[in-house]
Design a protein around this motif. Structure first.
Motif, PDB file in Angstrom:
ATOM      1  N   ARG A   1     -10.746   0.746   8.787  1.00  0.00           N
ATOM      2  CA  ARG A   1      -9.557   0.426   7.999  1.00  0.00           C
ATOM      3  C   ARG A   1      -9.185   1.583   7.095  1.00  0.00           C
ATOM      4  N   PHE A   2      -7.886   1.810   6.942  1.00  0.00           N
ATOM      5  CA  PHE A   2      -7.414   2.839   6.008  1.00  0.00           C
ATOM      6  C   PHE A   2      -6.669   2.227   4.831  1.00  0.00           C
ATOM      7  N   ILE A   3      -6.754   0.937   4.676  1.00  0.00           N
ATOM      8  CA  ILE A   3      -6.150   0.274   3.517  1.00  0.00           C
ATOM      9  C   ILE A   3      -7.253  -0.475   2.767  1.00  0.00           C
TER      10      ILE A   3
ATOM     11  N   TYR B   1       0.843  -1.190   0.000  1.00  0.00           N
ATOM     12  CA  TYR B   1       0.000   0.000   0.000  1.00  0.00           C
ATOM     13  C   TYR B   1       0.883   1.245   0.000  1.00  0.00           C
TER      14      TYR B   1
ATOM     15  N   ASP C   1      -7.757   2.647  14.304  1.00  0.00           N
ATOM     16  CA  ASP C   1      -7.758   2.350  12.876  1.00  0.00           C
ATOM     17  C   ASP C   1      -6.545   1.503  12.479  1.00  0.00           C
TER      18      ASP C   1
ATOM     19  N   ILE D   1      -2.828   8.659   4.198  1.00  0.00           N
ATOM     20  CA  ILE D   1      -4.078   8.243   4.837  1.00  0.00           C
ATOM     21  C   ILE D   1      -4.659   9.367   5.690  1.00  0.00           C
TER      22      ILE D   1
ATOM     23  N   HIS E   1      -5.624  -6.327   6.412  1.00  0.00           N
ATOM     24  CA  HIS E   1      -4.510  -6.860   5.626  1.00  0.00           C
ATOM     25  C   HIS E   1      -4.404  -8.369   5.787  1.00  0.00           C
TER      26      HIS E   1
ATOM     27  N   SER F   1      -6.914  -1.886  10.296  1.00  0.00           N
ATOM     28  CA  SER F   1      -6.207  -1.990   9.023  1.00  0.00           C
ATOM     29  C   SER F   1      -5.290  -3.202   8.981  1.00  0.00           C
TER      30      SER F   1
END
Length: 402
Positions: A400-402, A370, A381, A374, A389, A385
């Motif tokens: 989640r930030f991915i 990634y 978070d 963000i 993953h 995240s």
């Protein structure tokens, strides 16, 4: 299959906490504290020249986005941090009502602290009589030494000789929710110290004191040295964390450093400990050997314990540069679907008044599949995240930030 490596650079805050005015070092609010930013400023100004020189050099983490994250969080100039970020980067804000180790780690693992911690007043004596009597009863002694707020290395230097003569344990605290006991490994006994802390911990946990910490030391008067046999007896997290989520999904959780102690062994399969240099070797070994679907959760404590609390700007800068210089072969050994995320649990600005942690935002900087900004995220978070993953169901409030 994906693997995750969550690496906590203990106390490497980046300023900008929106509620810093509610947290204090003595009488001074943490408003404006910025661990990484102020170290970078001191390096450029020539105020961090003990064992190093010039601007702060962290090209690897800067290349992933550390400087950009620090500018985002604390509105700092970050001299010497100029790279265009190639990794995933942003800044995280804490909501738990503390700037301590358990609060930061639990929240990074998806579980904000649901209560107010108990703190001991900054006066001498600072501990209630019933607690002192409990220590005396368990240890089989007639008294204790310390009974005040103090830096660990300072109080050992001040009370160590008397401790060896009387056999009384050195008990002290800080602005964190902790009860710390220092004792000489030979004259008092390491096993005796650990037994004292373990037996005392349940009473303190009932009081909502976060940790009882054993602080063994060796040496002679004027030359005492703390050892790597520190042990944290932390209150058990009140709910599932990222570690539990991974285990429940069938994955292994490997702890490096004091992670097992922070989570009171919950959700941890195995642990390796040691000084930070040894822990770096363990991290490299985990990258080589960790199973598919596993989480390796690491804490590098010496930023905090050796340099932050001691307000040693040069030492902190040296350790940051050492840490960064160790990363190239580790990052090069990552598999294409591995995530290695670097963050922190709180700040400990070595340029700030006092000797305690500082309330700050922390970096979120990652190498792996990634990239990109963000922005401002929450501590929780991070857990959401990492779980995403790994393909693990998240149970906490994070996004989640991915």
């Amino acid at each position: 299959m994906a693997r995750a490596f969550l690496v906590v650079m203990d106390s490497v805050g980046i300023g900008g906490a929106p509620d810093a005015d509610r947290f204090f070092n003595g009488d001074v609010a943490d408003t404006g504290a910025n661990t990484l930013g102020h170290i970078a400023d001191a390096c450029v100004a020539g105020r961090a020249e003990d064992g190093r020189n010039g601007p702060l050099k962290m090209p690897v983490l800067d290349g992933l986005g550390l400087g950009a994250a620090a500018r985002l969080a604390g509105d700092a100039e970050m001299p010497g941090f100029t790279a265009e970020p190639a990794g995933l980067w942003g800044a995280a804000t804490e909501v738990s009502p503390g700037k301590d180790t358990p609060s930061g780690h639990w929240e990074l693992a998806g579980l904000p602290v649901p209560w107010d911690w108990t703190y001991f007043p900054d006066r001498t004596p600072c501990f209630p009589d019933h607690l002192v009597e409990e220590v005396k009863r368990i240890a089989g002694v007639q008294g204790i030494l310390g009974n005040r707020h103090a830096s660990g290395t300072v109080i050992i230097a001040e009370e160590g000789e008397r401790h060896q003569k009387t056999g009384w344990p050195i008990c002290y605290t800080s602005a964190d929710s902790v009860f710390q006991i220092a004792a000489h490994e030979q004259s008092f006994g390491l096993d005796r110290l650990l037994d004292l802390c373990e037996r005392l911990a349940p009473s303190l946990h009932e009081m909502k004191v976060g940790r009882v910490i054993a602080r063994p030391f060796i040496g002679d008067p004027g030359a005492y040295t703390r050892t790597a046999n520190r042990r944290d007896y932390a209150i058990t997290p009140p709910g599932p964390t990222l570690c539990d989520w991974v285990q429940q999904a069938g994955g292994k959780v490997h702890a490096i450093g004091k992670i097992k102690d922070i989570f009171a062994t919950r959700g941890i399969d195995d642990v390796v400990k040691g000084e930070d240099r040894a822990l770096m070797d363990h991290l490299a070994r985990a990258v080589s050997d960790a199973e598919d679907g596993s989480l390796t959760f690491a804490n590098f404590v010496e930023f905090d314990s050796l340099y932050g609390h001691r307000r040693d700007v040069s030492g902190y800068a040296r350790h940051l540069e050492w840490f960064d210089a160790c990363l190239p072969p580790i990052l090069a050994a990552l598999r294409p679907d591995d995530l290695m995320l670097f963050t922190a649990d709180h700040g400990n600005d070595p340029s700030w008044p006092g000797t305690d942690h500082t309330r700050e935002r922390v970096p979120v900087v990652a190498a792996g599949p990634y990239s990109g900004q963000i922005g401002q995220v929450a501590f929780v978070d991070v857990a959401a995240s990492v779980a995403a993953h790994l393909g693990v169901p998240a149970q906490g409030p994070g996004k989640r930030f991915i």
